[in-house]
Design an enzyme around this catalytic site. Structure first.
Site, PDB file in Angstrom:
ATOM      1  N   ASP A   1       0.840  -1.203   0.000  1.00  0.00           N
ATOM      2  CA  ASP A   1       0.000   0.000   0.000  1.00  0.00           C
ATOM      3  C   ASP A   1       0.874   1.251   0.000  1.00  0.00           C
ATOM      4  OD1 ASP A   1      -2.083   1.825   0.378  1.00  0.00           O
ATOM      5  OD2 ASP A   1      -2.159   1.483   2.548  1.00  0.00           O
TER       6      ASP A   1
ATOM      7  N   LYS B   1       0.393   3.801  -2.484  1.00  0.00           N
ATOM      8  CA  LYS B   1      -0.415   4.909  -3.023  1.00  0.00           C
ATOM      9  C   LYS B   1       0.403   5.816  -3.951  1.00  0.00           C
ATOM     10  CE  LYS B   1      -3.321   5.173   1.167  1.00  0.00           C
ATOM     11  NZ  LYS B   1      -2.490   4.371   2.112  1.00  0.00           N
ATOM     12  N   LEU B   2       0.983   5.253  -4.992  1.00  0.00           N
ATOM     13  CA  LEU B   2       1.819   6.046  -5.887  1.00  0.00           C
ATOM     14  C   LEU B   2       1.020   7.177  -6.528  1.00  0.00           C
ATOM     15  CD1 LEU B   2       3.972   3.332  -7.711  1.00  0.00           C
ATOM     16  CD2 LEU B   2       4.353   4.455  -5.513  1.00  0.00           C
ATOM     17  N   HIS B   3       1.641   8.353  -6.598  1.00  0.00           N
ATOM     18  CA  HIS B   3       0.972   9.544  -7.139  1.00  0.00           C
ATOM     19  C   HIS B   3       2.054  10.497  -7.620  1.00  0.00           C
ATOM     20  CE1 HIS B   3      -2.233  12.946  -6.443  1.00  0.00           C
ATOM     21  NE2 HIS B   3      -1.751  12.932  -7.663  1.00  0.00           N
TER      22      HIS B   3
ATOM     23  N   ILE C   1       4.004  11.988 -11.761  1.00  0.00           N
ATOM     24  CA  ILE C   1       3.802  12.069 -13.203  1.00  0.00           C
ATOM     25  C   ILE C   1       3.815  10.654 -13.782  1.00  0.00           C
ATOM     26  CG2 ILE C   1       4.795  14.384 -13.328  1.00  0.00           C
ATOM     27  CD1 ILE C   1       7.343  13.099 -14.476  1.00  0.00           C
ATOM     28  N   PRO C   2       3.153  10.442 -14.930  1.00  0.00           N
ATOM     29  CA  PRO C   2       3.012   9.082 -15.455  1.00  0.00           C
ATOM     30  C   PRO C   2       4.319   8.320 -15.619  1.00  0.00           C
ATOM     31  CG  PRO C   2       1.490  10.539 -16.593  1.00  0.00           C
ATOM     32  CD  PRO C   2       2.337  11.414 -15.705  1.00  0.00           C
TER      33      PRO C   2
ATOM     34  N   THR D   1       7.198   8.585 -14.052  1.00  0.00           N
ATOM     35  CA  THR D   1       7.759   8.196 -12.758  1.00  0.00           C
ATOM     36  C   THR D   1       6.988   7.034 -12.152  1.00  0.00           C
ATOM     37  OG1 THR D   1       8.558  10.439 -12.320  1.00  0.00           O
ATOM     38  CG2 THR D   1       8.249   9.006 -10.411  1.00  0.00           C
TER      39      THR D   1
ATOM     40  N   GLY E   1      -6.647  -2.967  10.912  1.00  0.00           N
ATOM     41  CA  GLY E   1      -5.344  -2.794  11.535  1.00  0.00           C
ATOM     42  C   GLY E   1      -5.381  -2.893  13.038  1.00  0.00           C
ATOM     43  N   ARG E   2      -5.557  -1.756  13.690  1.00  0.00           N
ATOM     44  CA  ARG E   2      -5.428  -1.672  15.141  1.00  0.00           C
ATOM     45  C   ARG E   2      -6.337  -2.607  15.933  1.00  0.00           C
ATOM     46  NH1 ARG E   2      -4.944   4.834  14.736  1.00  0.00           N
ATOM     47  NH2 ARG E   2      -6.080   4.304  12.839  1.00  0.00           N
TER      48      ARG E   2
END
Length: 230
Positions: free
Chosen positions: A58, A60-62, A64-65, A67, A208-209
């Protein structure tokens, strides 16, 4: 990809992860986020895979295309089961992510984050300047995600039913914000129980927790697993 509750391993070191996993004698589906991956890196991925566990990486890549495409090529070599990007990066970025991932892996599923489960409608309008309801914003992002060729989205369970109706039951809906009845809400805003998430159309839940910080993680996991699988 296992149909199990995905356990968010929100620990800061490989040592703590291994101590946690040593309590279980069965294959799990676990999530490794930024906190852990940036500390422990690919070696931990290989170690967890060698135990027979599925992994949702996880990050969450964000960006430029180009990269994102190159970064996803690297993730494709790690043999994880699920990866993600931010849908807000746009259609071109999401298509680039798929290209990069499929260069080395056709088995890994890829999904996009629509809106974080910590986001409220007030935050959406006042901080992100998106003048629609959360449901409309999530549906828009999810539609773009499907058109870009991804396998599904990360969304709140509260939007899962809408997305199933609009985009079909085979489109993955991975839902954080899961809390068993009576558990602390913490920093999540849009939450449901495992049972409700399933009824609303979630295909996978992330917890998770309520498990990792439980006095008895194995028992808590099995309780949630039974609620989820019915």
């Amino acid at each position: 990809m296992k149909d199990l509750p995905i356990i968010a391993l929100d620990f800061e070191s490989a040592t703590k992860v291994n101590t946690f996993l040593d309590q279980f004698d069965e294959p799990l589906f676990v999530k490794i986020g930024m906190e852990l991956f940036y500390q422990a890196g690919p070696d931990l991925i290989k170690s967890i895979k060698s135990r027979g566990h599925d992994i949702f990486l996880d990050l969450k890549l964000h960006d430029i295309p180009n990269t994102v495409e190159k970064a996803m090529e690297g993730l494709g070599k790690l043999d994880v089961d699920l990866v993600n990007v931010h849908a807000a990066g746009g259609t071109d970025m999401m298509k680039a992510a798929v290209r990069g991932l499929h260069k080395y892996s056709n088995d890994t599923k890829i999904i996009a984050v629509t809106q974080l489960t910590s986001t409220t409608e007030e935050m959406l309008r006042n901080e992100q300047n998106i003048q629609t309801t959360i449901e409309e914003a999530v549906l828009n992002y999810a539609t773009l995600t499907q058109q870009a060729g991804l396998d599904g989205v990360v969304c709140s369970p509260l939007e899962a039913e809408l997305l199933t109706n609009k985009l079909g039951s085979n489109f993955l809906k991975v839902t954080p914000g899961i809390r068993p009845q009576g558990a602390a809400v913490d920093d999540q805003k849009r939450i449901t129980t495992p049972e409700d998430a399933k009824q609303l159309g979630a295909t996978h839940i992330v917890v998770g927790r309520p498990i990792t910080q439980s006095e008895n993680p194995v028992e808590s996991y099995h309780t949630i697993k039974e609620s989820w699988l019915g």
